[in-house]
Design an enzyme around this catalytic site. Structure first.
Site, PDB file in Angstrom:
ATOM      1  N   GLU A 266       1.269  -6.979  -5.765  1.00 51.57           N
ATOM      2  CA  GLU A 266       1.009  -7.725  -4.471  1.00 51.57           C
ATOM      3  C   GLU A 266      -0.524  -8.077  -4.286  1.00 51.57           C
ATOM      4  O   GLU A 266      -1.096  -7.996  -5.240  1.00 51.57           O
ATOM      5  CB  GLU A 266       1.311  -6.563  -3.431  1.00 51.57           C
ATOM      6  CG  GLU A 266       0.477  -5.524  -3.426  1.00 51.57           C
ATOM      7  CD  GLU A 266       1.223  -4.283  -2.345  1.00 51.57           C
ATOM      8  OE1 GLU A 266       0.573  -3.910  -1.314  1.00 51.57           O
ATOM      9  OE2 GLU A 266       2.508  -3.870  -2.445  1.00 51.57           O
TER      10      GLU A 266
ATOM     11  N   ARG B  21      -8.429  -9.105   1.306  1.00 50.25           N
ATOM     12  CA  ARG B  21      -9.490  -8.457   1.912  1.00 50.25           C
ATOM     13  C   ARG B  21     -10.562  -8.153   1.153  1.00 50.25           C
ATOM     14  O   ARG B  21     -10.121  -8.143  -0.301  1.00 50.25           O
ATOM     15  CB  ARG B  21      -9.242  -7.349   2.973  1.00 50.25           C
ATOM     16  CG  ARG B  21      -8.628  -6.164   2.108  1.00 50.25           C
ATOM     17  CD  ARG B  21      -8.620  -4.722   2.915  1.00 50.25           C
ATOM     18  NE  ARG B  21      -8.285  -3.642   1.933  1.00 50.25           N
ATOM     19  CZ  ARG B  21      -6.919  -3.562   1.402  1.00 50.25           C
ATOM     20  NH1 ARG B  21      -5.758  -4.557   1.677  1.00 50.25           N
ATOM     21  NH2 ARG B  21      -6.794  -2.646   0.770  1.00 50.25           N
TER      22      ARG B  21
ATOM     23  N   GLY C 210       0.769  -1.164   0.000  1.00 50.33           N
ATOM     24  CA  GLY C 210      -0.267  -0.019   0.136  1.00 50.33           C
ATOM     25  C   GLY C 210       0.980   1.184  -0.042  1.00 50.33           C
ATOM     26  O   GLY C 210       0.352   2.404   0.239  1.00 50.33           O
TER      27      GLY C 210
ATOM     28  N   GLU D  93      13.104  -3.842  -6.794  1.00 53.84           N
ATOM     29  CA  GLU D  93      12.524  -4.072  -8.284  1.00 53.84           C
ATOM     30  C   GLU D  93      12.924  -2.937  -9.204  1.00 53.84           C
ATOM     31  O   GLU D  93      13.313  -1.727  -8.797  1.00 53.84           O
ATOM     32  CB  GLU D  93      10.911  -3.982  -8.287  1.00 53.84           C
ATOM     33  CG  GLU D  93      10.588  -5.137  -7.767  1.00 53.84           C
ATOM     34  CD  GLU D  93       8.768  -4.879  -7.562  1.00 53.84           C
ATOM     35  OE1 GLU D  93       8.214  -5.901  -7.160  1.00 53.84           O
ATOM     36  OE2 GLU D  93       8.395  -4.020  -7.761  1.00 53.84           O
ATOM     37  N   LYS D  94      12.782  -3.338 -10.565  1.00 57.71           N
ATOM     38  CA  LYS D  94      13.349  -2.111 -11.564  1.00 57.71           C
ATOM     39  C   LYS D  94      12.036  -0.975 -11.231  1.00 57.71           C
ATOM     40  O   LYS D  94      10.775  -1.488 -10.888  1.00 57.71           O
ATOM     41  CB  LYS D  94      13.082  -2.634 -12.949  1.00 57.71           C
ATOM     42  CG  LYS D  94      12.981  -1.480 -14.028  1.00 57.71           C
ATOM     43  CD  LYS D  94      13.976  -1.942 -14.955  1.00 57.71           C
ATOM     44  CE  LYS D  94      13.960  -0.814 -15.868  1.00 57.71           C
ATOM     45  NZ  LYS D  94      15.208   0.063 -15.823  1.00 57.71           N
ATOM     46  N   TYR D  95      12.204   0.279 -11.160  1.00 60.39           N
ATOM     47  CA  TYR D  95      11.095   1.270 -11.349  1.00 60.39           C
ATOM     48  C   TYR D  95      10.253   1.486 -12.419  1.00 60.39           C
ATOM     49  O   TYR D  95      10.781   1.995 -13.331  1.00 60.39           O
ATOM     50  CB  TYR D  95      11.513   2.473 -10.520  1.00 60.39           C
ATOM     51  CG  TYR D  95      10.573   3.546 -10.234  1.00 60.39           C
ATOM     52  CD1 TYR D  95       9.654   3.366  -9.232  1.00 60.39           C
ATOM     53  CD2 TYR D  95      10.587   4.808 -10.821  1.00 60.39           C
ATOM     54  CE1 TYR D  95       8.799   4.151  -9.100  1.00 60.39           C
ATOM     55  CE2 TYR D  95       9.618   5.646 -10.510  1.00 60.39           C
ATOM     56  CZ  TYR D  95       8.619   5.363  -9.582  1.00 60.39           C
ATOM     57  OH  TYR D  95       7.691   6.273  -9.377  1.00 60.39           O
TER      58      TYR D  95
ATOM     59  N   ARG E 175     -14.736   8.540  -4.396  1.00 58.37           N
ATOM     60  CA  ARG E 175     -14.729   8.347  -2.946  1.00 58.37           C
ATOM     61  C   ARG E 175     -15.277   9.797  -2.500  1.00 58.37           C
ATOM     62  O   ARG E 175     -14.508  10.636  -2.835  1.00 58.37           O
ATOM     63  CB  ARG E 175     -13.536   7.880  -2.384  1.00 58.37           C
ATOM     64  CG  ARG E 175     -13.160   6.225  -2.969  1.00 58.37           C
ATOM     65  CD  ARG E 175     -11.997   5.839  -2.036  1.00 58.37           C
ATOM     66  NE  ARG E 175     -11.732   4.654  -2.362  1.00 58.37           N
ATOM     67  CZ  ARG E 175     -10.718   3.745  -1.779  1.00 58.37           C
ATOM     68  NH1 ARG E 175     -10.259   4.360  -0.818  1.00 58.37           N
ATOM     69  NH2 ARG E 175     -10.277   2.617  -2.378  1.00 58.37           N
TER      70      ARG E 175
HETATM   71  C1  MV4 Z   1       6.178   0.330  -7.847  1.00 58.89           C
HETATM   72  C2  MV4 Z   1       6.021   1.422  -8.569  1.00 58.89           C
HETATM   73  C3  MV4 Z   1       6.979   1.357  -9.667  1.00 58.89           C
HETATM   74  N1  MV4 Z   1       7.524   0.535  -9.950  1.00 58.89           N
HETATM   75  N2  MV4 Z   1       6.859  -0.671  -8.088  1.00 58.89           N
HETATM   76  C4  MV4 Z   1       2.770   1.938  -4.333  1.00 58.89           C
HETATM   77  C5  MV4 Z   1       2.078   1.309  -3.740  1.00 58.89           C
HETATM   78  C6  MV4 Z   1       2.410  -0.310  -3.706  1.00 58.89           C
HETATM   79  N3  MV4 Z   1       1.103  -1.277  -3.812  1.00 58.89           N
HETATM   80  C7  MV4 Z   1       3.144  -0.259  -4.911  1.00 58.89           C
HETATM   81  N4  MV4 Z   1       3.364   0.918  -5.419  1.00 58.89           N
HETATM   82  C8  MV4 Z   1       4.211   0.962  -6.502  1.00 58.89           C
HETATM   83  N5  MV4 Z   1       5.107   0.045  -6.781  1.00 58.89           N
HETATM   84  C9  MV4 Z   1       7.784  -0.905  -9.058  1.00 58.89           C
HETATM   85  N6  MV4 Z   1       8.450  -1.496  -9.505  1.00 58.89           N
HETATM   86  C10 MV4 Z   1       5.204   2.468  -8.200  1.00 58.89           C
HETATM   87  C11 MV4 Z   1       4.159   2.189  -7.201  1.00 58.89           C
HETATM   88  C12 MV4 Z   1       3.481   3.451  -6.773  1.00 58.89           C
HETATM   89  C13 MV4 Z   1       1.887   3.170  -7.173  1.00 58.89           C
HETATM   90  C14 MV4 Z   1       1.304   1.874  -7.519  1.00 58.89           C
HETATM   91  C15 MV4 Z   1       0.034   1.846  -7.556  1.00 58.89           C
HETATM   92  C16 MV4 Z   1      -0.843   3.082  -7.311  1.00 58.89           C
HETATM   93  C17 MV4 Z   1      -0.038   4.228  -6.940  1.00 58.89           C
HETATM   94  C18 MV4 Z   1       1.256   4.300  -6.873  1.00 58.89           C
HETATM   95  C19 MV4 Z   1       1.567   5.598  -6.507  1.00 58.89           C
HETATM   96  C20 MV4 Z   1       3.075   5.683  -6.447  1.00 58.89           C
HETATM   97  C21 MV4 Z   1       3.791   4.774  -6.483  1.00 58.89           C
END
Ligand code: MV4
Length: 446
Positions: A288, A292, A164, A200-202, A338
């Site tokens: 992930e 719930r 989250g 992880e790769k971003y 929301r």
């Molecule tokens: C990431 C990402 C970019 N690359 N993973 C944020 C919440 C968590 N569930 C995972 N998240 C992210 N993981 C990689 N490898 C960017 C985010 C992320 C994000 C993801 C979903 C919804 C909103 C977000 C806001 C910022 C970053």
């Protein structure tokens, strides 16, 4: 089926669960804190038990108080809703030990999927695409730098116990990675008492797409298609929709099949949401699993016509799903906004207080899930969400028109709400053209 269940939650989801139970002939016992003593849904439950003062630690998170209420009321099961104890494996275990059915997954599944490193390895084992990154945890910054140079910057360091959006750090080079690794680890240690991190790769400017799934005790699994939850701010979703407007049928099928592979591999039971990131090339990557029912489940209910709360109750009661995947169809477009008691003009700061004016929208294709009424008091102790406005129309354009109409009918005062922010987004060209990602609000609404 159950004769009586306890609802270990508050607000609109408590009311949502009461409604499902009423239609199924199940009696409801709702627990409440002193701050919620005048809640509307207390009238609609068969029984209500006060479990403590306003502070969540002493009420909605107070396991002994909730279990005592369950024993006194002699319930068969507990529905945890979302938030509070919904993903607490320890609570689920205590319920089981007390002979009370926890309406949700088994404690072991919650524990395992709550560990994001374990969940990632499980997805790999199930041949589901994950973001390029580490095999298991990363032990030191040397290992992190070596891997980052192999997969390429930018990279993201995440806490295994996070999720989250908590405990994440992005790095663009070796120097910032050394920093990111150290701070992520320290933060994870402090926040979760577990300093395990992975890399992880971003993915730059991704869309957040998640698949609703259900599994019964016999291992039958079903998916209910996807939701696009890209419109969020600081990991708080604001607008969700189904289906994802940029997915083609083939990718949708692959995505939903992947979600099923994950929950089958986990030998999962009850409702889950499998989260993915969608990159600019519309490639999806598992990130992930949420163990719930989620806030945004109504958009899935609207497009599939299936009551997900009733399905949770049936599964927990031991019934097998008597549906085939091919019988689950999605039709039209559903959007949820929301409505939070927050001031969008003051950086979305909470706006608790008395609701003097509350006029609900309605009409064709409009659903409102709320526990609020004229005269209700929004407490500063809890989440600021006071209503969910959901529309369901044949096309996205029509859904947007109906949502804008319904948002403008909604009258809430004097407290400030997210209604104006939702209206702005729904009129934005990029939203209309499906050119949004998870940074949309930060980039275009501030
Ligand atoms: C990431 C990402 C970019 N690359 N993973 C944020 C919440 C968590 N569930 C995972 N998240 C992210 N993981 C990689 N490898 C960017 C985010 C992320 C994000 C993801 C979903 C919804 C909103 C977000 C806001 C910022 C970053």
């Amino acid at each position: 089926m159950f004769s009586r269940i306890l609802i270990a939650n508050r607000g609109e989801i408590a009311l949502r669960i009461i409604r499902a139970c009423r239609e199924m002939g199940i009696e409801t016992v709702v627990v409440y804190s002193e701050a919620d003593r005048n809640a509307s849904y207390i009238e609609l439950a068969d029984q209500a038990i006060c479990i403590g003062p306003a502070s969540p630690t002493h009420s909605y998170l107070n396991i002994p108080a909730i279990i005592s209420a369950a024993e006194v009321a002699d319930v068969d099961a507990i529905h945890p809703g979302y938030g509070f104890l919904a993903e607490n494996a320890h609570f689920a275990q205590i319920c089981a030990d007390c002979g009370i059915i926890f309406i949700g997954p088994r404690p072991e599944s919650m524990r395992m999927l709550g560990d994001k490193v374990a969940a990632r390895e499980l997805a790999k084992k199930a041949h589901v695409p994950v973001v390029p990154g580490s095999d298991g945890q990363i032990k030191d910054d040397k290992e992190a730098i070596k891997l980052a140079n192999k997969i390429g910057y930018p990279v993201i360091v995440k806490a295994a116990a996070g999720g989250g959006g908590r405990g994440m750090r992005v790095a663009h080079n070796d120097i910032s990675l050394r920093n990111a690794f150290a701070t992520a680890k320290t933060e994870a240690e402090a926040a979760f008492k577990d300093g395990t991190v992975y890399l992880e790769k971003y993915i730059v400017e991704p869309r957040h797409v998640e698949v609703q799934v259900m599994a019964d005790k016999s291992g039958n699994t079903l998916h209910f298609f996807e939701r696009d939850c890209s419109i969020q701010r600081r990991h708080q979703k604001l607008i969700e929709e189904s289906p994802c407007p940029i997915l083609d049928e083939r990718t949708r099928e692959e995505l939903c099949k992947s979600a099923l592979k994950v929950i089958k591999e986990a030998n999962y039971e009850n409702a889950a949401t499998v989260e993915f990131l969608l990159d600019r090339n519309k490639k999806f990557y598992f990130i992930e699993v949420n163990t719930r029912i989620q806030v945004e489940h109504p958009v899935t209910e609207m497009v599939t016509g299936i009551d997900l709360i009733k399905m949770q109750l049936k599964i927990a009661g031991g019934q097998n799903i008597n549906l085939k995947q091919k019988d689950i169809k999605h039709s039209g477009v559903a959007i949820e906004c929301r409505i939070n008691a927050e001031d969008p003009e003051r950086n979305f700061s909470p706006c608790p207080g008395k609701v003097d004016k509350f006029i609900l929208p309605g009409g064709m294709g409009v659903r409102v899930d709320t526990h609020i009424f004229q005269g209700a008091v929004v407490s500063p102790y809890y989440d600021s969400m006071i209503a969910k406005l959901i529309v369901h129309r044949p096309t996205r354009d029509e859904a947007i028109i109906t949502m804008k109409r319904a948002l403008s009918e909604f009258r809430i005062g004097p407290i400030k709400t997210t209604i104006p922010a939702c209206l702005k987004i729904l009129s934005h060209n990029l939203y209309l053209q499906n050119k949004v990602d998870t940074s949309f609000i930060e980039q275009h609404l501030t």
